[in-house]
Design a protein around this motif. Structure first.
Motif, PDB file in Angstrom:
ATOM      1  N   ASP A   1     -27.878   7.361 -24.885  1.00 41.81           N
ATOM      2  CA  ASP A   1     -26.624   7.825 -24.292  1.00 41.81           C
ATOM      3  C   ASP A   1     -26.960   8.850 -23.220  1.00 41.81           C
ATOM      4  O   ASP A   1     -27.357   9.976 -23.521  1.00 41.81           O
ATOM      5  CB  ASP A   1     -25.728   8.433 -25.379  1.00 41.81           C
ATOM      6  CG  ASP A   1     -24.322   8.736 -24.897  1.00 41.81           C
ATOM      7  OD1 ASP A   1     -24.036   8.489 -23.713  1.00 41.81           O
ATOM      8  OD2 ASP A   1     -23.508   9.218 -25.712  1.00 41.81           O
ATOM      9  N   ALA A   2     -26.836   8.444 -21.951  1.00 36.54           N
ATOM     10  CA  ALA A   2     -27.177   9.329 -20.841  1.00 36.54           C
ATOM     11  C   ALA A   2     -26.008  10.243 -20.507  1.00 36.54           C
ATOM     12  O   ALA A   2     -24.842   9.854 -20.622  1.00 36.54           O
ATOM     13  CB  ALA A   2     -27.567   8.500 -19.617  1.00 36.54           C
TER      14      ALA A   2
ATOM     15  N   PRO B   1     -27.156  18.916  -4.602  1.00 34.10           N
ATOM     16  CA  PRO B   1     -28.155  19.756  -5.273  1.00 34.10           C
ATOM     17  C   PRO B   1     -29.108  18.910  -6.119  1.00 34.10           C
ATOM     18  O   PRO B   1     -28.954  17.698  -6.238  1.00 34.10           O
ATOM     19  CB  PRO B   1     -27.285  20.630  -6.170  1.00 34.10           C
ATOM     20  CG  PRO B   1     -26.167  19.701  -6.569  1.00 34.10           C
ATOM     21  CD  PRO B   1     -25.905  18.826  -5.364  1.00 34.10           C
ATOM     22  N   GLU B   2     -30.085  19.567  -6.699  1.00 37.27           N
ATOM     23  CA  GLU B   2     -30.887  18.906  -7.733  1.00 37.27           C
ATOM     24  C   GLU B   2     -30.074  18.908  -9.020  1.00 37.27           C
ATOM     25  O   GLU B   2     -29.472  19.923  -9.390  1.00 37.27           O
ATOM     26  CB  GLU B   2     -32.216  19.633  -7.946  1.00 37.27           C
ATOM     27  CG  GLU B   2     -33.204  19.422  -6.813  1.00 37.27           C
ATOM     28  CD  GLU B   2     -34.597  19.898  -7.168  1.00 37.27           C
ATOM     29  OE1 GLU B   2     -34.747  20.660  -8.158  1.00 37.27           O
ATOM     30  OE2 GLU B   2     -35.551  19.512  -6.470  1.00 37.27           O
ATOM     31  N   VAL B   3     -30.037  17.773  -9.675  1.00 36.18           N
ATOM     32  CA  VAL B   3     -29.189  17.582 -10.844  1.00 36.18           C
ATOM     33  C   VAL B   3     -30.047  17.126 -12.019  1.00 36.18           C
ATOM     34  O   VAL B   3     -30.914  16.255 -11.861  1.00 36.18           O
ATOM     35  CB  VAL B   3     -28.089  16.533 -10.560  1.00 36.18           C
ATOM     36  CG1 VAL B   3     -27.220  16.321 -11.787  1.00 36.18           C
ATOM     37  CG2 VAL B   3     -27.248  16.963  -9.368  1.00 36.18           C
ATOM     38  N   GLN B   4     -29.807  17.687 -13.199  1.00 35.85           N
ATOM     39  CA  GLN B   4     -30.531  17.255 -14.395  1.00 35.85           C
ATOM     40  C   GLN B   4     -29.725  16.203 -15.139  1.00 35.85           C
ATOM     41  O   GLN B   4     -28.545  16.381 -15.418  1.00 35.85           O
ATOM     42  CB  GLN B   4     -30.808  18.434 -15.325  1.00 35.85           C
ATOM     43  CG  GLN B   4     -31.562  18.035 -16.602  1.00 35.85           C
ATOM     44  CD  GLN B   4     -32.089  19.220 -17.372  1.00 35.85           C
ATOM     45  OE1 GLN B   4     -32.786  20.066 -16.799  1.00 35.85           O
ATOM     46  NE2 GLN B   4     -31.774  19.299 -18.653  1.00 35.85           N
TER      47      GLN B   4
ATOM     48  N   PRO C   1     -36.733  12.659 -22.113  1.00 38.39           N
ATOM     49  CA  PRO C   1     -35.291  12.716 -22.370  1.00 38.39           C
ATOM     50  C   PRO C   1     -34.498  13.401 -21.262  1.00 38.39           C
ATOM     51  O   PRO C   1     -33.281  13.359 -21.269  1.00 38.39           O
ATOM     52  CB  PRO C   1     -35.194  13.508 -23.679  1.00 38.39           C
ATOM     53  CG  PRO C   1     -36.435  14.327 -23.707  1.00 38.39           C
ATOM     54  CD  PRO C   1     -37.492  13.514 -23.040  1.00 38.39           C
ATOM     55  N   SER C   2     -35.171  14.050 -20.283  1.00 37.77           N
ATOM     56  CA  SER C   2     -34.490  14.703 -19.171  1.00 37.77           C
ATOM     57  C   SER C   2     -35.256  14.445 -17.882  1.00 37.77           C
ATOM     58  O   SER C   2     -36.496  14.410 -17.875  1.00 37.77           O
ATOM     59  CB  SER C   2     -34.385  16.217 -19.389  1.00 37.77           C
ATOM     60  OG  SER C   2     -33.651  16.521 -20.552  1.00 37.77           O
TER      61      SER C   2
END
Length: 651
Positions: free
Chosen positions: A382-383, A395-398, A426-427
């Protein structure tokens, strides 16, 4: 404990020359000796060996079943004697595919059956193995003979080594009320999500082939499609008499010579002319494919939940012959995923139904049962990310996997975006709009089992919706959850999306409320009539959609939800970026103690929490600044401990 030795001539007759072991033995580092205690084998303390539970014996062996809350359950036997009749279940204490003592753990479950007058028994009549569950009948309430009365059942599946293709063993345990005479029971394994409804007294979700899923072999004898399995066991007053393996097939399959197993010559369905039925099977190679014993001494520990007899007496130990245990080598039988597919991490079955029978005949009248319970129910990947829409500057997004399994391999990819750094784990970090996919492998040696995706949208123009969402509130009104809110500049609004969540992260749309034609400040109300969210807490928020297509989110409100009689305490949200709340009901006003422990066992937070009598939603100390990972929160109250695993994600 136990030590039972079967007659060799009985064994040979029962299995057509396939021997088995009926003395205490360890298989895949799991004790099969009809007791529950790790690091204890054959009446002696041993420094190794896993088992169902651990009584604290020193050694490397571990208890497999989660015992969280055991003390509260046992205390409830005294404070609330009616709870002794309750059914409950406990899952495996480790995530799926954990390597423990060099063995790969797949799943485990312990299930306490109902006591007393009950509907989870078969009505007196002709309910039999081989019948479709569609025609099984159950009563509103009925007692059964004590020799057929199930007290508890348990199942555990593991591989004999750390590899996904090592031999697969299934371990099963059962305790019955009666300890004398012959006892007959089945562990039936379904490929479908069969369930039992106590309100309608009926089964549903069974397979399409006369109530089951049939095994299909191709013309060369290779397994093409797996189906339902049943293991039938017989214990006399002193010995294990038989464990027989059967699979559900169409009668025509019996003319094909299987590659991975042999037919045993028996076939039983619904009548002598049935097209579908259970056919017994034997392994291709001689030797042991099952083991089994029953407890024989009075001091066989009954586990941390104790044993509750039919007369509601609670005992620390089983009486002799009350607990029976057996194991089956599914690999040797040729009926596990590594035997017939390219993914040894595939589920060999999905549900377990434990039943007792009146006699030795496979088609004897069925008596008691433990309602079908789920195994290998691994949640798909589940992302998640906090925001899916950006404007102005990208922006940079996690991106994260919600509640990741620490034993799984997560691989991300994109066709139109950009991943910064590694795509494994996982990230990940991304810095471009696009669709991002994540695949999950339960084990590095297995194929991908599930897939999820996220789409990040971006526009260089930032539109501002000039409205204020004021005073959003939620309250119980009978069977409704009533929402109220005020909006300014109502003439600029097109509609409201009402969204709900059970974890404060993943929100889904509940309803769309069109905006009125009024101008200025306007009040709105909405009643959530479904009230069917099966969670102790429900969150609400409102997404305002303007006529210009710009959107704006409201604050979030929360209500405790007691559907299905649940009154759980919960610490949320999980996962979290630091903030935590406790939702619970307290019988008294008191000061509780919060302990938060990291994954290494270090105590990182100790705090006092004031609880009022009644319903509580309390802010807990934040985890901000702590390392990403798994933590364990324990709230100590006078009514017992509230324990929950917390997953902390970095912002």
């Amino acid at each position: 404990m136990k030590i039972i030795i079967l007659s060799v001539c009985v064994i040979t007759a029962a299995l057509g020359g396939n021997a088995q072991i009926t003395t205490p033995i360890v298989k895949a580092n799991f004790g099969v000796e009809a007791d529950l205690n790790a690091n204890y084998f054959n009446n002696l303390n041993q420094p190794a060996g896993d088992d169902w539970f651990s009584a604290g014996n020193i050694g490397s062996g571990r208890g497999i079943i989660d015992t969280t809350g055991a003390a509260a359950i046992v205390a409830g036997y005294t404070s609330n004697p009616a709870s002794r009749k309750n059914a409950f279940f406990k899952l495996m204490a480790y995530p799926a595919y954990t390597t423990l003592n060099n063995r790969l753990l797949l799943d485990a479950i312990y299930h306490r059956d109902y006591h007393g007058l009950d509907s989870t028994v078969f009505a007196s009549g002709s309910n039999k193995n081989g019948h479709s569950p569609a025609i099984w009948t159950t009563p509103v309430a009925q007692s059964i003979p004590d020799k057929n009365d199930i007290l508890e059942g348990m199942v555990h599946v593991r591989r004999a080594g750390p590899n996904a293709t090592d031999s697969l063993w299934m371990f099963s345990g059962l305790s019955l009320e009666n300890t004398t005479g012959n006892r007959f029971f089945d562990f039936e394994l379904y490929q479908t999500d069969i369930t039992y409804n106590k309100n309608t007294l009926s089964f549903s979700g069974y397979g399409p082939d006369a109530g089951h899923t049939s095994w299909i072999l191709n013309a060369s004898g290779f397994i093409q499609t797996p189906g339902d399995i049943i293991f039938t066991a017989e214990f006399s007053s002193s010995t294990l008499s038989l464990v027989e393996a059967r699979i559900w097939v169409h009668r025509s399959m019996l003319s094909i010579v299987p590659v991975t197993f042999d037919w045993g010559g028996q076939f039983d369905g619904n009548g002598t002319s049935a097209d579908y039925g259970y056919a017994n099977i034997l392994p291709k190679k001689g030797g042991t494919f099952y083991t089994g014993l029953q407890s024989t001494v009075a001091a066989t520990w009954a586990g941390p939940f104790k044993v509750v007899r039919d007369n509601d007496v609670v005992l620390n130990d089983y009486i002799p012959r009350q607990f029976m245990e057996f194991s089956v080598n599914l690999t040797k039988l040729g009926i596990e995923p590594a035997s017939y597919g390219d993914n040894p991490c595939g589920s060999p079955f999905r549900r377990v139904l434990i039943k007792t029978r009146a006699s030795t005949s496979f088609t004897a009248e069925l008596k008691d049962f433990v309602a079908p319970f789920s195994v290998f129910n691994y949640p798909p990947v589940d992302a998640y990310t906090e925001l899916l829409y950006y404007c102005g500057t990208m922006p940079e997004v996690q991106l994260d996997v919600l509640s990741p399994n620490p034993n799984s391999v997560y691989t991300w990819y994109t066709n139109n975006g950009n991943i910064v750094g590694s795509n494994i784990g996982p990230s990940i970090i991304v810095n471009a709009p696009g669709t991002y996919y994540v695949q999950q492998q339960l084990h590095a040696q297995c194929a991908y089992t599930s897939l999820d995706s996220l789409t990040i949208m971006f526009t260089p123009e930032c539109l501002v919706l000039d409205v204020n969402i004021n005073n959003l509130s939620a309250a119980k009104q009978g069977s409704f959850n009533a929402l109220k809110w005020n909006i300014s500049n109502n003439e600029t609004v097109k509609e409201f999306y009402l969204e709900t969540s059970t974890d404060n992260f993943r929100f889904k749309r509940l309803a769309i409320v069109p905006a009125t034609n009024m101008k200025g400040d306007v009040s709105y109300t909405f009643k959530d009539a479904s009230n069917g969210i099966d969670a102790p807490v429900v969150f609400y928020r409102i997404r305002v959609v303007g006529k210009s297509a710009a959107t704006k989110l409201s604050n979030i409100v929360v209500l405790r939800s007691f559907n299905s009689g649940k009154k759980d305490a919960i610490i949320y949200p999980v996962p979290t970026h630091g903030a935590l709340k406790l939702s619970c009901s307290s019988a008294i006003s008191e000061t509780a103690t919060l302990n938060i422990i990291n994954s290494y066992g270090k105590l990182v937070i100790v705090s006092k929490i004031d609880l009022i009598k009644g319903e509580n939603i309390v802010n807990l100390p934040s985890l901000n600044g702590m390392a990403q990972g798994t933590y364990y929160a324990r709230v100590k109250t006078s009514a017992g401990d509230i324990v929950q695993r917390i997953v902390l994600l970095n912002k």
